[in-house]
Design a protein around this motif. Sequence first.
Motif, PDB file in Angstrom:
ATOM      1  N   ILE A   1       0.854  -1.181   0.000  1.00 26.15           N
ATOM      2  CA  ILE A   1       0.000   0.000   0.000  1.00 26.15           C
ATOM      3  C   ILE A   1       0.897   1.241   0.000  1.00 26.15           C
ATOM      4  O   ILE A   1       2.110   1.143   0.131  1.00 26.15           O
ATOM      5  N   THR A   2       0.294   2.401  -0.154  1.00 26.13           N
ATOM      6  CA  THR A   2       1.057   3.642  -0.179  1.00 26.13           C
ATOM      7  C   THR A   2       1.415   4.081   1.237  1.00 26.13           C
ATOM      8  O   THR A   2       0.805   3.637   2.220  1.00 26.13           O
ATOM      9  N   LYS A   3       2.395   4.974   1.345  1.00 25.51           N
ATOM     10  CA  LYS A   3       2.760   5.523   2.653  1.00 25.51           C
ATOM     11  C   LYS A   3       1.572   6.236   3.294  1.00 25.51           C
ATOM     12  O   LYS A   3       1.367   6.157   4.511  1.00 25.51           O
ATOM     13  N   GLN A   4       0.798   6.935   2.467  1.00 29.45           N
ATOM     14  CA  GLN A   4      -0.355   7.657   2.995  1.00 29.45           C
ATOM     15  C   GLN A   4      -1.378   6.698   3.592  1.00 29.45           C
ATOM     16  O   GLN A   4      -1.942   6.951   4.666  1.00 29.45           O
ATOM     17  N   SER A   5      -1.624   5.590   2.899  1.00 32.50           N
ATOM     18  CA  SER A   5      -2.594   4.612   3.393  1.00 32.50           C
ATOM     19  C   SER A   5      -2.127   3.990   4.702  1.00 32.50           C
ATOM     20  O   SER A   5      -2.905   3.828   5.646  1.00 32.50           O
ATOM     21  N   LEU A   6      -0.836   3.653   4.774  1.00 32.58           N
ATOM     22  CA  LEU A   6      -0.310   3.080   6.010  1.00 32.58           C
ATOM     23  C   LEU A   6      -0.341   4.109   7.130  1.00 32.58           C
ATOM     24  O   LEU A   6      -0.682   3.787   8.276  1.00 32.58           O
ATOM     25  N   GLY A   7       0.005   5.353   6.812  1.00 37.68           N
ATOM     26  CA  GLY A   7       0.018   6.401   7.829  1.00 37.68           C
ATOM     27  C   GLY A   7      -1.343   6.598   8.478  1.00 37.68           C
ATOM     28  O   GLY A   7      -1.431   6.832   9.693  1.00 37.68           O
ATOM     29  N   ARG A   8      -2.411   6.486   7.681  1.00 35.24           N
ATOM     30  CA  ARG A   8      -3.760   6.666   8.228  1.00 35.24           C
ATOM     31  C   ARG A   8      -4.094   5.598   9.254  1.00 35.24           C
ATOM     32  O   ARG A   8      -4.908   5.822  10.156  1.00 35.24           O
ATOM     33  N   VAL A   9      -3.491   4.438   9.117  1.00 30.87           N
ATOM     34  CA  VAL A   9      -3.736   3.342  10.050  1.00 30.87           C
ATOM     35  C   VAL A   9      -2.709   3.342  11.172  1.00 30.87           C
ATOM     36  O   VAL A   9      -3.043   3.204  12.356  1.00 30.87           O
ATOM     37  N   LEU A  10      -1.439   3.495  10.816  1.00 33.66           N
ATOM     38  CA  LEU A  10      -0.355   3.332  11.777  1.00 33.66           C
ATOM     39  C   LEU A  10      -0.280   4.455  12.798  1.00 33.66           C
ATOM     40  O   LEU A  10      -0.085   4.199  14.002  1.00 33.66           O
ATOM     41  N   GLN A  11      -0.425   5.698  12.372  1.00 30.28           N
ATOM     42  CA  GLN A  11      -0.248   6.820  13.302  1.00 30.28           C
ATOM     43  C   GLN A  11      -1.227   6.758  14.476  1.00 30.28           C
ATOM     44  O   GLN A  11      -0.809   6.915  15.633  1.00 30.28           O
ATOM     45  N   PRO A  12      -2.519   6.513  14.239  1.00 30.12           N
ATOM     46  CA  PRO A  12      -3.430   6.388  15.389  1.00 30.12           C
ATOM     47  C   PRO A  12      -3.083   5.208  16.291  1.00 30.12           C
ATOM     48  O   PRO A  12      -3.273   5.286  17.510  1.00 30.12           O
ATOM     49  N   MET A  13      -2.535   4.122  15.720  1.00 22.90           N
ATOM     50  CA  MET A  13      -2.162   2.971  16.537  1.00 22.90           C
ATOM     51  C   MET A  13      -0.969   3.303  17.426  1.00 22.90           C
ATOM     52  O   MET A  13      -0.857   2.795  18.550  1.00 22.90           O
ATOM     53  N   ILE A  14      -0.085   4.168  16.945  1.00 27.01           N
ATOM     54  CA  ILE A  14       1.038   4.631  17.768  1.00 27.01           C
ATOM     55  C   ILE A  14       0.519   5.555  18.871  1.00 27.01           C
ATOM     56  O   ILE A  14       0.879   5.427  20.044  1.00 27.01           O
ATOM     57  N   GLU A  15      -0.354   6.480  18.491  1.00 26.28           N
ATOM     58  CA  GLU A  15      -0.888   7.437  19.462  1.00 26.28           C
ATOM     59  C   GLU A  15      -1.735   6.751  20.525  1.00 26.28           C
ATOM     60  O   GLU A  15      -1.752   7.189  21.690  1.00 26.28           O
ATOM     61  N   ASP A  16      -2.432   5.678  20.159  1.00 23.79           N
ATOM     62  CA  ASP A  16      -3.297   4.967  21.108  1.00 23.79           C
ATOM     63  C   ASP A  16      -2.549   3.910  21.904  1.00 23.79           C
ATOM     64  O   ASP A  16      -3.157   3.199  22.714  1.00 23.79           O
ATOM     65  N   GLY A  17      -1.254   3.758  21.655  1.00 24.17           N
ATOM     66  CA  GLY A  17      -0.453   2.884  22.484  1.00 24.17           C
ATOM     67  C   GLY A  17      -0.438   1.421  22.090  1.00 24.17           C
ATOM     68  O   GLY A  17      -0.139   0.556  22.916  1.00 24.17           O
ATOM     69  N   TYR A  18      -0.712   1.121  20.810  1.00 21.11           N
ATOM     70  CA  TYR A  18      -0.658  -0.271  20.350  1.00 21.11           C
ATOM     71  C   TYR A  18       0.675  -0.609  19.675  1.00 21.11           C
ATOM     72  O   TYR A  18       1.116  -1.756  19.714  1.00 21.11           O
ATOM     73  N   VAL A  19       1.280   0.380  19.044  1.00 22.37           N
ATOM     74  CA  VAL A  19       2.533   0.182  18.322  1.00 22.37           C
ATOM     75  C   VAL A  19       3.563   1.180  18.819  1.00 22.37           C
ATOM     76  O   VAL A  19       3.238   2.348  19.054  1.00 22.37           O
ATOM     77  N   ARG A  20       4.794   0.707  18.969  1.00 22.42           N
ATOM     78  CA  ARG A  20       5.902   1.564  19.383  1.00 22.42           C
ATOM     79  C   ARG A  20       6.810   1.814  18.183  1.00 22.42           C
ATOM     80  O   ARG A  20       7.080   0.906  17.404  1.00 22.42           O
ATOM     81  N   GLN A  21       7.264   3.043  18.051  1.00 21.33           N
ATOM     82  CA  GLN A  21       8.157   3.418  16.956  1.00 21.33           C
ATOM     83  C   GLN A  21       9.483   3.904  17.513  1.00 21.33           C
ATOM     84  O   GLN A  21       9.508   4.706  18.438  1.00 21.33           O
ATOM     85  N   ALA A  22      10.593   3.398  16.956  1.00 21.09           N
ATOM     86  CA  ALA A  22      11.922   3.786  17.440  1.00 21.09           C
ATOM     87  C   ALA A  22      12.828   4.031  16.243  1.00 21.09           C
ATOM     88  O   ALA A  22      12.620   3.457  15.165  1.00 21.09           O
ATOM     89  N   PRO A  23      13.850   4.875  16.399  1.00 15.17           N
ATOM     90  CA  PRO A  23      14.792   5.105  15.294  1.00 15.17           C
ATOM     91  C   PRO A  23      15.662   3.874  15.065  1.00 15.17           C
ATOM     92  O   PRO A  23      15.856   3.048  15.959  1.00 15.17           O
TER      93      PRO A  23
END
Length: 205
Positions: A92-114
């Motif tokens: 899928i596109t970055k935009q499509s993933l971002g719409r799903v992934l960003q809320p999951m990070i903000e809601d505490g389901y996924v952690r993002q690290a460098p």
Amino acid sequence: MPESLKSELTRPDALRAEPSRPPGGTRSLLFLREEELRLAQDLLYFGYRDFTAGADRILATLGMGRAHHRVLHFVGRAPGIKVGELLAILDITKQSLGRVLQPMIEDGYVRQAPGLTDKRQRLLSLTEQGAELERRLFDAQREWVLRAYREAGPQAVEGFRQVMRGLMGPEARAQFEALERSAAPGRTTPTFSPNPIPRPESRGG
């Protein structure tokens, strides 16, 4: 069984064994008939519909859908997966993933690290809350798979795996094999590296 298919099965030449395969019930060229191929599509549709139903109900109570489930599944299977690698799997596109992934990070389901060596990379893993949800979704589907495997038996299970691999294109098969290596029992460090085949454009959604 449809009468058209029943008549095909009773034809004298319908069950000829393929020369390259040993005799013993091989249905041979019957698998190539249109009715059999349409039956395969029906099986895939109804099987997938009921396989996903239980997880869909859990996701709906949280305002989520199958796109969220796919993120939970693949991040859970390959902790430390790069965003680019997840994009390659989901196609899928970055935009499509971002719409799903960003809320999951903000809601505490996924952690993002460098990244460890490249700070521009974003490595994804499940939080405790995300892992708990992924487990609930897995448990909702595992009984369906267990029941089907038990009813079919080991030989049919191996045949199913071969058919599903056969449905994959080269890119998907490489990604699947990389994921299986990453998820091998006892492995403690992420090793997922799908080396995706370049394609002109990803599909949306």
